[in-house]
Design an enzyme around this catalytic site. Structure first.
Site, PDB file in Angstrom:
ATOM      1  N   TYR A   1      36.269  14.361  26.825  1.00 54.15           N
ATOM      2  CA  TYR A   1      36.611  13.663  25.590  1.00 54.15           C
ATOM      3  C   TYR A   1      36.931  14.638  24.453  1.00 54.15           C
ATOM      4  O   TYR A   1      37.140  14.211  23.322  1.00 54.15           O
ATOM      5  CB  TYR A   1      35.455  12.756  25.160  1.00 54.15           C
ATOM      6  CG  TYR A   1      35.269  11.529  26.028  1.00 54.15           C
ATOM      7  CD1 TYR A   1      36.118  11.251  27.082  1.00 54.15           C
ATOM      8  CD2 TYR A   1      34.223  10.646  25.788  1.00 54.15           C
ATOM      9  CE1 TYR A   1      35.944  10.134  27.871  1.00 54.15           C
ATOM     10  CE2 TYR A   1      34.030   9.517  26.578  1.00 54.15           C
ATOM     11  CZ  TYR A   1      34.895   9.272  27.622  1.00 54.15           C
ATOM     12  OH  TYR A   1      34.723   8.160  28.402  1.00 54.15           O
TER      13      TYR A   1
ATOM     14  N   LYS B   1      27.146  16.422  37.921  1.00 52.43           N
ATOM     15  CA  LYS B   1      27.922  16.613  39.148  1.00 52.43           C
ATOM     16  C   LYS B   1      28.195  18.104  39.342  1.00 52.43           C
ATOM     17  O   LYS B   1      29.315  18.543  39.597  1.00 52.43           O
ATOM     18  CB  LYS B   1      29.230  15.826  39.059  1.00 52.43           C
ATOM     19  CG  LYS B   1      29.966  15.669  40.392  1.00 52.43           C
ATOM     20  CD  LYS B   1      29.199  14.861  41.409  1.00 52.43           C
ATOM     21  CE  LYS B   1      30.052  14.696  42.680  1.00 52.43           C
ATOM     22  NZ  LYS B   1      29.258  14.106  43.792  1.00 52.43           N
TER      23      LYS B   1
ATOM     24  N   ASP C   1      26.821  10.357  40.966  1.00 53.05           N
ATOM     25  CA  ASP C   1      27.255   9.309  41.886  1.00 53.05           C
ATOM     26  C   ASP C   1      26.059   8.703  42.620  1.00 53.05           C
ATOM     27  O   ASP C   1      25.992   7.486  42.834  1.00 53.05           O
ATOM     28  CB  ASP C   1      28.303   9.828  42.860  1.00 53.05           C
ATOM     29  CG  ASP C   1      27.942  11.165  43.493  1.00 53.05           C
ATOM     30  OD1 ASP C   1      26.982  11.806  43.031  1.00 53.05           O
ATOM     31  OD2 ASP C   1      28.633  11.576  44.440  1.00 53.05           O
TER      32      ASP C   1
ATOM     33  N   ASP D   1      28.913   7.785  29.242  1.00 51.30           N
ATOM     34  CA  ASP D   1      29.693   6.606  28.894  1.00 51.30           C
ATOM     35  C   ASP D   1      29.711   5.620  30.063  1.00 51.30           C
ATOM     36  O   ASP D   1      29.421   4.424  29.918  1.00 51.30           O
ATOM     37  CB  ASP D   1      31.115   7.043  28.531  1.00 51.30           C
ATOM     38  CG  ASP D   1      31.916   5.947  27.843  1.00 51.30           C
ATOM     39  OD1 ASP D   1      31.368   4.854  27.598  1.00 51.30           O
ATOM     40  OD2 ASP D   1      33.094   6.184  27.540  1.00 51.30           O
TER      41      ASP D   1
ATOM     42  N   ASP E   1      27.283   2.006  30.718  1.00 51.36           N
ATOM     43  CA  ASP E   1      27.954   0.715  30.905  1.00 51.36           C
ATOM     44  C   ASP E   1      27.519   0.061  32.210  1.00 51.36           C
ATOM     45  O   ASP E   1      27.408  -1.169  32.299  1.00 51.36           O
ATOM     46  CB  ASP E   1      29.475   0.898  30.892  1.00 51.36           C
ATOM     47  CG  ASP E   1      30.039   0.991  29.489  1.00 51.36           C
ATOM     48  OD1 ASP E   1      29.247   1.051  28.531  1.00 51.36           O
ATOM     49  OD2 ASP E   1      31.278   0.998  29.332  1.00 51.36           O
TER      50      ASP E   1
END
Length: 332
Positions: A120, A173, A205, A229, A233
């Site tokens: 971002y 990750k 993951d 993010d 969610d």
């Protein structure tokens, strides 16, 4: 003492849920001065700028900012506003409440998301008709700043439990993104070791699989920007939807508070938007200003209304935004 609060409703249901949050703040024994400013799609249409300089400056100078939502111009609004308040961490609680039909009613997790870097950071290029690139940015300094905040967060008992010994989980990750997430992971564990705070880890993951199966195994979760993010969610789906999730963009001396949901154009202007996330964001604002008891009062009032009603349509009820807001104020 009176606090100056920048109020930016934005677009869509922001015009309905932010006034609801202000009604709740007005019911507290805390003095606020609310200063309104414009940003978002409609503002860009009128002025040519999604975030006018005057709005940016107001957020930078206020004691805190309460923001609603922006539509197509969201990235042009929220990212600069986070910069204006010097935010380095995004705090997103995901909690299931009594009376809400949740997929996992036992869910109570807080995500601490790095708020300035990662993908971002905005370093994208279209190099040819066939090739575009995105540069991922991770620094030791920003990672350590987040790690210090995470340690203080659990030490102060601000997680789902007040047991600091539970520490936090780092979701990353680093097995694939060895240099960027590897650096992030290294700094998380280095700071945790320096502070004597327990920290464990989970590949992001694997975390996305394990969280829905058993959310009770996680409390405070620390993530790089994009992972925070997405994973927060995911957690929203376990507790009843984005309409219940508040967030705080915290800086050292300033902060921006916003519901996680978007503009909801399908119901905007109908007076039926769920104000819960905006009101809970206001509770976080109050706590940031040092009024912890008043913030708890707001959360208790919201929890009482969610449990007993009235509820908006997204939670199976038929109440309006104003009716839910009035019920929260009445509980206060």
């Amino acid at each position: 003492m009176s606090y100056e609060i920048a109020v930016i409703e934005g677009d869509g249901i922001g015009h309905e849920v932010v006034p609801a949050a202000i009604d709740v703040l007005d019911a507290l024994d805390v003095a606020f001065e609310f200063v309104e400013a414009e940003a978002g799609d409609a503002t860009k249409e009128e002025t040519g700028e999604a975030l006018p300089r005057a709005t940016y400056n107001l957020a930078a100078d206020a004691d805190a900012t309460l923001f609603g939502a922006a539509g197509e111009t969201a990235a042009d609004v929220i990212l600069p506003l986070r910069e204006a308040v010097g935010s380095f961490v995004n705090v997103r609680p995901a909690k299931a409440y009594p009376g809400v039909d949740a997929v996992r009613p036992e869910t109570d997790v807080v995500f601490l998301r790095e708020n300035t870097e990662g993908v971002y950071a905005g370093h994208e290029d279209r190099l040819s008709d066939d090739l575009s690139t995105l540069t991922r940015v991770v620094t030791s300094s920003a990672s350590r700043e987040l790690a210090e905040f995470a340690c203080e967060f659990v030490e102060d008992g601000r997680g789902p439990t007040d047991d600091a010994e539970e520490g936090f989980t780092v979701a990353h990750k680093a097995n694939v993104m060895r240099e960027t997430d590897g650096r992030f992971r290294e700094e998380m564990f280095a700071v945790a070791e320096e502070r004597g705070v327990d920290a464990d880890e989970e590949l992001m993951d694997a975390f996305a699989t394990k969280l829905p199966l058993d959310p009770t195994q996680y409390g405070v979760v620390v993530c790089p920007n994009l992972a925070g993010d997405v994973l927060s969610d995911l957690a929203a789906g376990l507790v009843g939807g984005l309409g219940l999730l508040p967030s705080a963009n915290i800086g050292h001396d300033n902060a921006l508070f916003e519901p996680v949901h978007g503009t909801a154009p399908d119901i905007a202007g109908e007076g039926v938007a769920n104000p819960t996330a905006a009101i809970l964001s206001a509770a976080m604002l109050v706590e940031f200003l040092g009024h912890v008891e008043e913030g708890k009062q707001v959360r208790d009032a919201v929890e009482s209304v969610l449990s007993d009603g009235p509820r908006t349509g997204d939670l199976g009820g038929d109440a309006t935004t104003d009716e839910v807001t009035a019920a929260v104020v009445d509980r206060l």
